[in-house]
Design a protein around this motif. Structure first.
Motif, PDB file in Angstrom:
ATOM      1  N   PHE A 224      -7.437  -1.750  22.490  1.00  0.00           N
ATOM      2  CA  PHE A 224      -6.059  -2.194  22.651  1.00  0.00           C
ATOM      3  C   PHE A 224      -6.008  -3.514  23.424  1.00  0.00           C
ATOM      4  O   PHE A 224      -6.878  -3.779  24.258  1.00  0.00           O
ATOM      5  CB  PHE A 224      -5.241  -1.118  23.386  1.00  0.00           C
ATOM      6  CG  PHE A 224      -5.289   0.199  22.676  1.00  0.00           C
ATOM      7  CD1 PHE A 224      -4.515   0.418  21.543  1.00  0.00           C
ATOM      8  CD2 PHE A 224      -6.151   1.207  23.091  1.00  0.00           C
ATOM      9  CE1 PHE A 224      -4.586   1.611  20.849  1.00  0.00           C
ATOM     10  CE2 PHE A 224      -6.231   2.408  22.401  1.00  0.00           C
ATOM     11  CZ  PHE A 224      -5.443   2.608  21.276  1.00  0.00           C
ATOM     12  N   THR A 225      -4.975  -4.280  23.159  1.00  0.00           N
ATOM     13  CA  THR A 225      -4.861  -5.570  23.857  1.00  0.00           C
ATOM     14  C   THR A 225      -4.853  -5.354  25.371  1.00  0.00           C
ATOM     15  O   THR A 225      -5.449  -6.120  26.114  1.00  0.00           O
ATOM     16  CB  THR A 225      -3.582  -6.318  23.437  1.00  0.00           C
ATOM     17  OG1 THR A 225      -2.445  -5.510  23.765  1.00  0.00           O
ATOM     18  CG2 THR A 225      -3.570  -6.621  21.943  1.00  0.00           C
ATOM     19  N   ALA A 226      -4.184  -4.270  25.800  1.00  0.00           N
ATOM     20  CA  ALA A 226      -4.102  -3.993  27.247  1.00  0.00           C
ATOM     21  C   ALA A 226      -5.470  -3.657  27.841  1.00  0.00           C
ATOM     22  O   ALA A 226      -5.656  -3.749  29.054  1.00  0.00           O
ATOM     23  CB  ALA A 226      -3.139  -2.834  27.489  1.00  0.00           C
ATOM     24  N   ARG A 252       3.546  -1.914  26.195  1.00  0.00           N
ATOM     25  CA  ARG A 252       3.286  -1.760  24.770  1.00  0.00           C
ATOM     26  C   ARG A 252       1.790  -1.563  24.543  1.00  0.00           C
ATOM     27  O   ARG A 252       0.978  -2.295  25.104  1.00  0.00           O
ATOM     28  CB  ARG A 252       3.726  -3.076  24.131  1.00  0.00           C
ATOM     29  CG  ARG A 252       3.816  -3.158  22.682  1.00  0.00           C
ATOM     30  CD  ARG A 252       4.709  -4.323  22.266  1.00  0.00           C
ATOM     31  NE  ARG A 252       4.222  -5.611  22.793  1.00  0.00           N
ATOM     32  CZ  ARG A 252       4.996  -6.668  23.033  1.00  0.00           C
ATOM     33  NH1 ARG A 252       6.297  -6.628  22.808  1.00  0.00           N
ATOM     34  NH2 ARG A 252       4.478  -7.792  23.497  1.00  0.00           N
ATOM     35  N   LEU A 253       1.457  -0.584  23.721  1.00  0.00           N
ATOM     36  CA  LEU A 253       0.053  -0.365  23.391  1.00  0.00           C
ATOM     37  C   LEU A 253      -0.170  -0.846  21.960  1.00  0.00           C
ATOM     38  O   LEU A 253       0.435  -0.338  21.018  1.00  0.00           O
ATOM     39  CB  LEU A 253      -0.272   1.125  23.501  1.00  0.00           C
ATOM     40  CG  LEU A 253      -1.717   1.479  23.756  1.00  0.00           C
ATOM     41  CD1 LEU A 253      -2.203   0.925  25.090  1.00  0.00           C
ATOM     42  CD2 LEU A 253      -1.879   2.987  23.761  1.00  0.00           C
ATOM     43  N   LYS A 254      -1.040  -1.827  21.830  1.00  0.00           N
ATOM     44  CA  LYS A 254      -1.178  -2.475  20.531  1.00  0.00           C
ATOM     45  C   LYS A 254      -2.667  -2.621  20.216  1.00  0.00           C
ATOM     46  O   LYS A 254      -3.419  -3.199  21.010  1.00  0.00           O
ATOM     47  CB  LYS A 254      -0.538  -3.860  20.670  1.00  0.00           C
ATOM     48  CG  LYS A 254      -0.374  -4.635  19.428  1.00  0.00           C
ATOM     49  CD  LYS A 254       0.422  -5.884  19.793  1.00  0.00           C
ATOM     50  CE  LYS A 254       0.591  -6.811  18.642  1.00  0.00           C
ATOM     51  NZ  LYS A 254       1.314  -8.015  19.063  1.00  0.00           N
ATOM     52  N   LEU A 255      -3.064  -2.122  19.063  1.00  0.00           N
ATOM     53  CA  LEU A 255      -4.470  -2.283  18.687  1.00  0.00           C
ATOM     54  C   LEU A 255      -4.768  -3.745  18.409  1.00  0.00           C
ATOM     55  O   LEU A 255      -3.917  -4.472  17.869  1.00  0.00           O
ATOM     56  CB  LEU A 255      -4.774  -1.474  17.431  1.00  0.00           C
ATOM     57  CG  LEU A 255      -5.196  -0.028  17.626  1.00  0.00           C
ATOM     58  CD1 LEU A 255      -5.167   0.702  16.293  1.00  0.00           C
ATOM     59  CD2 LEU A 255      -6.580   0.086  18.246  1.00  0.00           C
ATOM     60  N   ALA A 273      -5.125   6.240  21.870  1.00  0.00           N
ATOM     61  CA  ALA A 273      -3.748   5.737  21.880  1.00  0.00           C
ATOM     62  C   ALA A 273      -2.834   6.794  22.512  1.00  0.00           C
ATOM     63  O   ALA A 273      -2.011   6.489  23.377  1.00  0.00           O
ATOM     64  CB  ALA A 273      -3.290   5.412  20.456  1.00  0.00           C
ATOM     65  N   ALA A 274      -3.013   8.042  22.082  1.00  0.00           N
ATOM     66  CA  ALA A 274      -2.182   9.123  22.628  1.00  0.00           C
ATOM     67  C   ALA A 274      -2.439   9.265  24.135  1.00  0.00           C
ATOM     68  O   ALA A 274      -1.519   9.455  24.928  1.00  0.00           O
ATOM     69  CB  ALA A 274      -2.497  10.433  21.916  1.00  0.00           C
ATOM     70  N   SER A 283       4.611   2.556  24.941  1.00  0.00           N
ATOM     71  CA  SER A 283       4.896   3.040  23.586  1.00  0.00           C
ATOM     72  C   SER A 283       3.951   2.368  22.597  1.00  0.00           C
ATOM     73  O   SER A 283       3.475   1.242  22.820  1.00  0.00           O
ATOM     74  CB  SER A 283       6.352   2.794  23.217  1.00  0.00           C
ATOM     75  OG  SER A 283       6.686   1.475  23.522  1.00  0.00           O
ATOM     76  N   LEU A 284       3.686   3.071  21.523  1.00  0.00           N
ATOM     77  CA  LEU A 284       2.744   2.550  20.535  1.00  0.00           C
ATOM     78  C   LEU A 284       3.471   1.533  19.660  1.00  0.00           C
ATOM     79  O   LEU A 284       4.491   1.833  19.060  1.00  0.00           O
ATOM     80  CB  LEU A 284       2.164   3.680  19.678  1.00  0.00           C
ATOM     81  CG  LEU A 284       1.463   4.816  20.429  1.00  0.00           C
ATOM     82  CD1 LEU A 284       0.743   5.736  19.445  1.00  0.00           C
ATOM     83  CD2 LEU A 284       0.481   4.280  21.457  1.00  0.00           C
TER      84      LEU A 284
END
Ligand code: ATP
Ligand code: MG
Length: 531
Positions: A224-226, A252-255, A273-274, A283-284
């Motif tokens: 994830f970016t984070a 924000r969670l972003k692949l 992710a979960a 949030s995804l």
């Protein structure tokens, strides 16, 4: 050294066409110390020692991953990971207190008492960082699962393993060992054909991937970016290639890259992710969330030992109650624990669902207080529904036999082994906890006090308390056991004597009154629970 970096940079060109890696790789946005909130005071002194030492030895050294993310959010990281330009052997030479781990891909662990700092060499491709080949849970064997014909006498079962503090994945939960072996820059010509370095299965899952690289290779394989931010010890700046800082600010969670491809490469990223959604309340983003339903069945191809590890990370690191909610929302619980998911779908608001939620909240609280938590207790909670369901298929007069209960635990544990492998010592522990329930519910005179000395008494008692809270066991008896533990030996005996003469009424398997008590027979008790 410079020549080596150059070599690695050249080699990284080979990977430009790999999925997940943008064709035109953006350069890092470098955020100077003055413009971010990470203070060295918040970083583990041991991690700082490792970073400084690597730098003094002429290598690049960065904090990376979850710790940078957590520091930016303002929460305490559970561990500190370091990414470096030093090769594993070079890391080993730099530290006396260092061990290389991993059969294929090598990682360095630098030891400082109980704290372990993990140091990974920059890698070139987008393989799962966490792809496990072996489990590092002590003594854990993949084939340590319950066999059909194994039915120990319940006194024989011994689950003495208590998982070390939750949250400290290095001391127990973490059981991952990335793939990869060969350093192409050092072994040029020794089979460094790109095709050979990266092997995927028919779903696109990466099976093998082996190339070291530079930081601007390393970043694109992260999930994830984070999780793809680097803190540079050279000037305390943060390097952000993928927009992670902005995504953290937006919660924000972003692949990184194309979500479908990245989930196909490593389906465990869906569980991650979960987990981060539950842990961080993020949030995804877009397809990172919306592609899960179509891809979640790919989790079936993940080795069960790895899914077991992920299950522990989901439920035993302080946000287990929320993990359950999030897993159910994404339909992921059914991929991990199909029988548990099916039970909860059938009885979403039943006593067992409430017991599970309450048990997970209690576990989260223990983690917050720094107390140890055990996979045994977790699986007792998770399997409660499937166990009760099996018991209730038996004729009612058998519900209270210890044999019926033990058999149901074993069958429920085997049923859960479909996707995750629960090591035998934990499933045996679950069996003991359940077998203890009828005994705890029928204390007979002073003999009952012997239960206090049994190694699994505490876990069995905790389960009894939870059951009593949900109306599945007698409150009065739960209070009796609480009291017995608090008083001196003579008072204990007095309590036991007083109880000996009493007759009680109890609840049936369904938690309702069973009417007048029958004569007790040795080896009989009440069923542990049910719907
Ligand atoms: P936490 O330690 O809080 O659970 P984390 O983000 O540090 O979260 P780890 O499992 O410790 O998670 O992994 C460390 C880093 O390695 C991640 O931040 C991510 O950059 C990378 N990583 C881990 N697993 C994967 C994966 N399956 N695919 C891609 N990158 C991964
Ligand atoms: Mg971590």
């Amino acid at each position: 050294m410079r020549r080596l970096f150059q070599l690695k940079r050249n080699l990284s060109i080979l990977n430009d066409d790999l999925p997940g890696i943008p064709a035109n790789r953006p350069a890092a946005r470098i955020i100077p110390r003055a413009e971010h909130s990470i203070s060295r005071n918040a970083i583990s002194p041991n991690a700082l020692r490792v970073l400084y030492r690597l730098r003094e030895a002429g290598y690049e050294a960065f904090l990376v991953g979850g710790c940078v993310r957590d520091l930016l959010i303002g929460i305490t990281p559970k561990d500190f990971d370091i990414a470096t330009s030093a090769l594993p052997e070079e890391v080993k030479r730099t530290f006396r207190n260092c061990r290389l781990i991993g059969r294929r891909f090598r990682l360095a662990h630098v030891f400082f008492g109980r704290e372990i700092i993990e140091v990974a060499t920059f890698r070139a491709t987008s393989s799962p960082v966490d792809e496990p080949i072996e489990s590092t849970i002590p003594d854990l064997d993949d084939d340590e699962v319950l066999e059909d014909d194994e039915l120990l006498d319940d006194d024989e079962a011994d689950e003495s393993t208590v998982l070390a503090e939750a949250g400290s994945h290095r001391t127990g939960i973490h059981a991952v060992t990335p793939l990869v072996e060969r350093d192409r820059s050092r072994h040029a010509g020794a089979g460094d054909d790109d095709d050979e370095d990266r092997v995927t299965d028919e779903h696109g899952r990466i099976l093998r991937d082996n190339a070291y690289g530079t930081i601007d290779d390393d970043v694109w394989r992260r999930d994830f970016t984070a999780n793809a931010l680097y803190y540079n010890i050279a000037d305390f700046s943060i390097w952000d290639y993928a927009g992670g800082v902005e995504d953290i600010q937006a919660r924000r969670l972003k692949l990184i890259g194309d979500p479908v491809t990245r989930y196909r490469e490593d389906p465990v990223r869906m569980l991650r992710a979960a987990r981060f959604e539950a842990k961080l309340g993020f949030s995804l983003d877009g397809e990172t969330g919306s592609s899960i339903p179509e891809l979640r069945s790919l989790l079936a191809s993940v080795p069960p030992a790895r899914l077991f590890d992920e299950t522990l990370k989901l439920f035993l690191t302080g946000h287990g109650a929320m993990s359950l909610v999030v897993l159910q929302q994404h339909g992921l619980l059914g991929e991990l624990l199909p029988t548990v998911a099916a039970y909860l779908d059938k009885h979403p608001e039943g006593a067992v669902a409430r017991l599970l939620r309450q048990g997970l909240l209690n576990t989260d609280q223990r983690v917050a207080q720094g107390k140890p938590v055990t996979p045994t207790f977790l699986f007792a909670l998770l399997l409660y529904g499937p166990i009760a369901e099996i018991i209730e298929k038996q004729p009612q007069e058998k519900w209270h036999d210890i044999g019926t209960i033990v058999d149901a635990v074993d069958r429920a544990a085997r049923g859960a082994q479909g996707r995750i492998s629960i090591p035998k010592r934990f499933s045996l522990g679950v069996r003991e906890m359940f077998a203890a329930q009828p005994r705890l519910e029928q204390p007979r005179g002073r003999r009952a006090l012997r239960m206090l000395e049994q190694p699994r008494f505490r876990a069995g008692f905790d389960l009894l308390l939870l059951r009593a809270d949900m109306g599945l066991a007698s409150r009065e008896l739960a209070d009796w056991w609480t009291k017995v533990q608090e008083v001196s030996q003579p008072d204990r005996e007095a309590l036991a004597d007083a109880l000996g003469g009493q007759r009680r009424e109890g609840e049936g398997a369904a938690g309702g009154r069973r009417g007048p008590r029958r004569r007790r027979r040795r080896g009989r008790g009440r069923a542990p629970a049910a719907t």
